[in-house]
Design an enzyme around this catalytic site. Structure first.
Site, PDB file in Angstrom:
ATOM      1  N   ASP A  21       0.822  -1.221   0.000  1.00  0.00           N
ATOM      2  CA  ASP A  21       0.000   0.000   0.000  1.00  0.00           C
ATOM      3  C   ASP A  21       0.855   1.269   0.000  1.00  0.00           C
ATOM      4  OD1 ASP A  21       1.076  -0.032   2.508  1.00  0.00           O
ATOM      5  OD2 ASP A  21      -0.824  -0.059   3.603  1.00  0.00           O
ATOM      6  N   GLY A  22       2.167   1.112  -0.052  1.00  0.00           N
ATOM      7  CA  GLY A  22       3.047   2.280  -0.148  1.00  0.00           C
ATOM      8  C   GLY A  22       3.669   2.705   1.168  1.00  0.00           C
ATOM      9  N   GLU A  23       3.228   2.130   2.279  1.00  0.00           N
ATOM     10  CA  GLU A  23       3.816   2.521   3.565  1.00  0.00           C
ATOM     11  C   GLU A  23       5.273   2.055   3.649  1.00  0.00           C
ATOM     12  OE1 GLU A  23       1.415   0.979   6.743  1.00  0.00           O
ATOM     13  OE2 GLU A  23      -0.190   2.441   6.419  1.00  0.00           O
ATOM     14  N   LYS A  30      19.474  39.855  -4.236  1.00  0.00           N
ATOM     15  CA  LYS A  30      18.521  38.974  -4.935  1.00  0.00           C
ATOM     16  C   LYS A  30      17.093  39.336  -4.597  1.00  0.00           C
ATOM     17  CE  LYS A  30      17.606  34.590  -3.518  1.00  0.00           C
ATOM     18  NZ  LYS A  30      17.920  33.187  -3.217  1.00  0.00           N
TER      19      LYS A  30
HETATM   20  C1  R5P Z   1      17.495  31.078  -0.208  1.00  0.00           C
HETATM   21  O1  R5P Z   1      17.542  32.151   0.379  1.00  0.00           O
HETATM   22  C2  R5P Z   1      18.606  30.092  -0.159  1.00  0.00           C
HETATM   23  O2  R5P Z   1      19.707  30.563   0.527  1.00  0.00           O
HETATM   24  C3  R5P Z   1      19.027  29.694  -1.560  1.00  0.00           C
HETATM   25  O3  R5P Z   1      19.550  30.828  -2.224  1.00  0.00           O
HETATM   26  C4  R5P Z   1      17.853  29.164  -2.325  1.00  0.00           C
HETATM   27  O4  R5P Z   1      17.241  28.148  -1.584  1.00  0.00           O
HETATM   28  C5  R5P Z   1      18.285  28.634  -3.665  1.00  0.00           C
HETATM   29  O5  R5P Z   1      17.166  28.170  -4.341  1.00  0.00           O
HETATM   30  P1  R5P Z   1      17.202  27.957  -5.906  1.00  0.00           P
HETATM   31  O6  R5P Z   1      18.367  27.060  -6.232  1.00  0.00           O
HETATM   32  O7  R5P Z   1      15.875  27.328  -6.230  1.00  0.00           O
HETATM   33  O8  R5P Z   1      17.335  29.319  -6.550  1.00  0.00           O
END
Ligand code: R5P
Length: 304
Positions: A34-36, A193
């Site tokens: 069942d996947g467990e 970012k």
């Molecule tokens: C986010 O603040 C983390 O420090 C990484 O920058 C993030 O998890 C990277 O995610 P991805 O590779 O999807 O851009």
């Protein structure tokens, strides 16, 4: 002490056992129709100090961790080493009704077995998440920092240290960038970012404090998931005439086409630790963990 490696941390578990010269205990992992998940420790752990090593990068990994902690019932002391603590980015309620998933997971681990003495995690996304493990039971939570073995690995690559610049792709990566750069005096800085969607980010052009023209860049991050952050940072750094671009992370999840995405953007080499085991796990945290479990050890952090 006996080391019990879960499905997600087989190689790391074996390396930790080798560092400590202690017994590695095998397990049986399978699924019912069942996947467990079915998990069994093969071997006697009665009265022993048992160290369960299991990263959580999937729902199944969490179940297996809980099963292993339960299966170790009878041990005199249980330590859980959770090298990659998945769900740690779900640490706040952003919309009403959302689960604070890491809190739910922390509670389930802390209450899993009365013999649980300590939990070790590695570079969690935000140190504040560790408060979710303070749930009124006497379990000690420790966060390990993988930056020393990453620094050592970079240093041993044979690249002139003066030509190395460590870059964090966002301000959240500044602490890691500084920690990787400082032991050998590498220059470092961070980019800015903005996350647009789950797999799209925008990295803003920024006047860096260091001249990166022709330099060997190491972009460092705690987690690489879709590779979107690294791909965008790489494009920006290439536009600024950086030399070769290497990427080093603690937890390399590399989901979907992350690897292709980063290589296509111009990354020369990908390096991650073995908190999540992959082809790119060039740096082992085994010595780091072993030293915590057996403080008398003098590991040096060179990778295995
Ligand atoms: C986010 O603040 C983390 O420090 C990484 O920058 C993030 O998890 C990277 O995610 P991805 O590779 O999807 O851009």
């Amino acid at each position: 002490m006996k080391i019990v490696p879960g499905v997600a941390s087989q190689a790391l578990g074996a390396r930790i056992a080798a560092e400590l010269g202690c017994e590695l205990v095998s397990c049986e992992f399978k699924r019912f129709p069942d996947g467990e998940s079915y998990t069994r420790i093969i071997g006697d752990v009665e009265g022993e100090h048992v160290v369960v090593v299991q990263s959580i990068r999937s729902d199944t990994d969490l179940i297996v961790l809980l099963q292993l902690l339960d299966a170790a019932e009878g041990a005199s002391k249980i330590t859980a080493v959770i090298p990659y603590l998945g769900y740690a980015r779900q640490d706040k309620r952003f919309k009403p009704g959302e689960a604070v998933s890491i809190r739910a997971i922390a509670r389930s681990i802390c209450f899993s077995t009365p013999a649980l003495d300590s939990i070790y995690v590695v570079n969690v996304h935000d140190h504040a998440e560790l408060r979710y493990f303070q749930v009124g039971v006497d379990v000690h939570v420790h966060e390990l920092d993988a930056s020393p073995p990453i620094s050592d690995y970079i240093m041993k690559m044979g690249i002139a240290p003066a030509s190395i610049v460590v870059i964090g792709p966002d301000e959240g990566a500044e602490e890691l960038a500084r920690a990787v750069a400082t032991p050998y005096g590498f220059d470092y800085d961070v980019l800015e970012k903005k996350r647009l969607t789950g797999d799209e980010v925008e990295i803003k052009p920024k006047e860096l404090s260091i001249d990166i023209e022709g330099k060997n860049i190491f972009i460092v991050d705690d987690i690489i998931s879709t590779g979107g952050t690294i791909a965008e940072a790489t494009k920006l750094l290439r536009e600024q005439n950086a030399g070769d671009i290497y990427v080093a992370c603690v937890h390399g999840l590399f989901v979907q086409n992350a690897v292709l995405r980063m290589l296509h953007a111009g990354v020369k080499e990908l390096i991650s630790t073995d908190t999540v085991e992959s082809l790119f796990s060039r740096v082992s945290i085994a010595k780091l963990v072993a030293k915590e479990l057996e403080p008398g050890l003098n590991p040096g952090f060179s990778d295995s």
